[in-house]
Design a protein around this motif. Sequence first.
Motif, PDB file in Angstrom:
ATOM      1  N   UNK A  86     -55.029  57.095  15.380  1.00  0.00           N
ATOM      2  CA  UNK A  86     -55.154  58.730  15.242  1.00  0.00           C
ATOM      3  C   UNK A  86     -54.086  59.237  14.566  1.00  0.00           C
ATOM      4  N   UNK A  87     -52.742  58.423  14.767  1.00  0.00           N
ATOM      5  CA  UNK A  87     -51.498  59.125  14.308  1.00  0.00           C
ATOM      6  C   UNK A  87     -51.645  59.095  12.644  1.00  0.00           C
ATOM      7  N   UNK A  88     -52.246  57.783  12.402  1.00  0.00           N
ATOM      8  CA  UNK A  88     -52.212  57.434  10.945  1.00  0.00           C
ATOM      9  C   UNK A  88     -53.382  58.417  10.241  1.00  0.00           C
ATOM     10  N   UNK A  89     -54.317  58.640  10.689  1.00  0.00           N
ATOM     11  CA  UNK A  89     -55.392  59.646  10.161  1.00  0.00           C
ATOM     12  C   UNK A  89     -54.590  61.161  10.242  1.00  0.00           C
ATOM     13  N   UNK A  90     -54.023  61.506  11.179  1.00  0.00           N
ATOM     14  CA  UNK A  90     -53.104  62.707  11.206  1.00  0.00           C
ATOM     15  C   UNK A  90     -52.021  62.781  10.012  1.00  0.00           C
ATOM     16  N   UNK A  91     -51.248  61.785   9.997  1.00  0.00           N
ATOM     17  CA  UNK A  91     -50.319  61.585   8.916  1.00  0.00           C
ATOM     18  C   UNK A  91     -50.787  61.787   7.575  1.00  0.00           C
ATOM     19  N   UNK A  92     -51.979  60.801   7.389  1.00  0.00           N
ATOM     20  CA  UNK A  92     -52.578  61.015   6.108  1.00  0.00           C
ATOM     21  C   UNK A  92     -53.319  62.336   5.846  1.00  0.00           C
ATOM     22  N   UNK A  93     -53.734  63.054   6.713  1.00  0.00           N
ATOM     23  CA  UNK A  93     -54.107  64.298   6.269  1.00  0.00           C
ATOM     24  C   UNK A  93     -52.833  65.318   5.815  1.00  0.00           C
ATOM     25  N   UNK A  94     -51.953  65.131   6.666  1.00  0.00           N
ATOM     26  CA  UNK A  94     -50.485  65.928   6.327  1.00  0.00           C
ATOM     27  C   UNK A  94     -50.023  65.441   4.634  1.00  0.00           C
ATOM     28  N   UNK A  95     -50.107  64.318   4.470  1.00  0.00           N
ATOM     29  CA  UNK A  95     -49.710  63.751   3.270  1.00  0.00           C
ATOM     30  C   UNK A  95     -50.333  64.251   2.194  1.00  0.00           C
ATOM     31  N   UNK A  96     -51.804  64.451   2.523  1.00  0.00           N
ATOM     32  CA  UNK A  96     -52.530  64.921   1.116  1.00  0.00           C
ATOM     33  C   UNK A  96     -52.111  66.307   0.963  1.00  0.00           C
ATOM     34  N   UNK A  97     -51.348  66.938   1.747  1.00  0.00           N
ATOM     35  CA  UNK A  97     -50.910  68.288   1.107  1.00  0.00           C
ATOM     36  C   UNK A  97     -49.410  68.357   0.914  1.00  0.00           C
ATOM     37  N   UNK A  98     -48.859  67.373   1.429  1.00  0.00           N
ATOM     38  CA  UNK A  98     -47.408  67.217   1.568  1.00  0.00           C
ATOM     39  C   UNK A  98     -46.773  66.066   0.960  1.00  0.00           C
ATOM     40  N   UNK A  99     -47.522  65.568  -0.247  1.00  0.00           N
ATOM     41  CA  UNK A  99     -47.112  64.081  -0.796  1.00  0.00           C
ATOM     42  C   UNK A  99     -45.839  63.797  -0.945  1.00  0.00           C
ATOM     43  N   UNK A 100     -44.952  64.887  -1.123  1.00  0.00           N
ATOM     44  CA  UNK A 100     -43.364  64.467  -1.627  1.00  0.00           C
ATOM     45  C   UNK A 100     -42.537  64.446  -0.272  1.00  0.00           C
ATOM     46  N   UNK A 101     -43.066  64.508   0.986  1.00  0.00           N
ATOM     47  CA  UNK A 101     -42.242  64.459   2.088  1.00  0.00           C
ATOM     48  C   UNK A 101     -42.134  63.064   2.380  1.00  0.00           C
ATOM     49  N   UNK A 102     -41.003  62.759   2.061  1.00  0.00           N
ATOM     50  CA  UNK A 102     -40.390  61.285   2.253  1.00  0.00           C
ATOM     51  C   UNK A 102     -40.417  60.678   3.655  1.00  0.00           C
TER      52      UNK A 102
END
Length: 155
Positions: A86-102
């Motif tokens: 679940x956390x991986x899905x949520x982080x993946x969705x977040x990274x879709x719109x924040x791709x530069x968040x290292x």
Amino acid sequence: MFSETTLPKKSCPLNQCADGQGKLPCCGQLAVPYVPFQPEDPEVYQRSEALAQGTLFPGLNLPFHLKPNGDPVPQTPLSELQALEFVLVELGLYLDSHKDDEEAFALFQQYAALEKEGRQKYEAQYGPLCRNDAAEDDKFTWVNGPWPWEQMGGK
């Protein structure tokens, strides 16, 4: 099919409509949608709490759900694996719109490694989680028991 001559010719002067109404056939209620934007480096729940709340991000946990607090998730090997996924899905969705968040990407990588390790341990102890995983065995083991829900509660 309607033609312009069959539709009512009712008009609403803009100044006749009250605040919060629009010029539809005549002064219809307006809706104001709201979409929260996530800031960089947002606060996150622990993975089991994220699964219970239905979101990894407390800032997106809006009061539109029926229960004020998520039901607690039982602490089992399967629920731990579900929380990681679940956390991986949520982080993946977040990274879709924040791709530069290292920092978020590093967290994504960390959880991906934990999920992979957890899946391997789970499958070694309980068997394959997905039917396709049974293809890697010497024979078709998918239907061999016990099933994950049969092991909950020490059964």
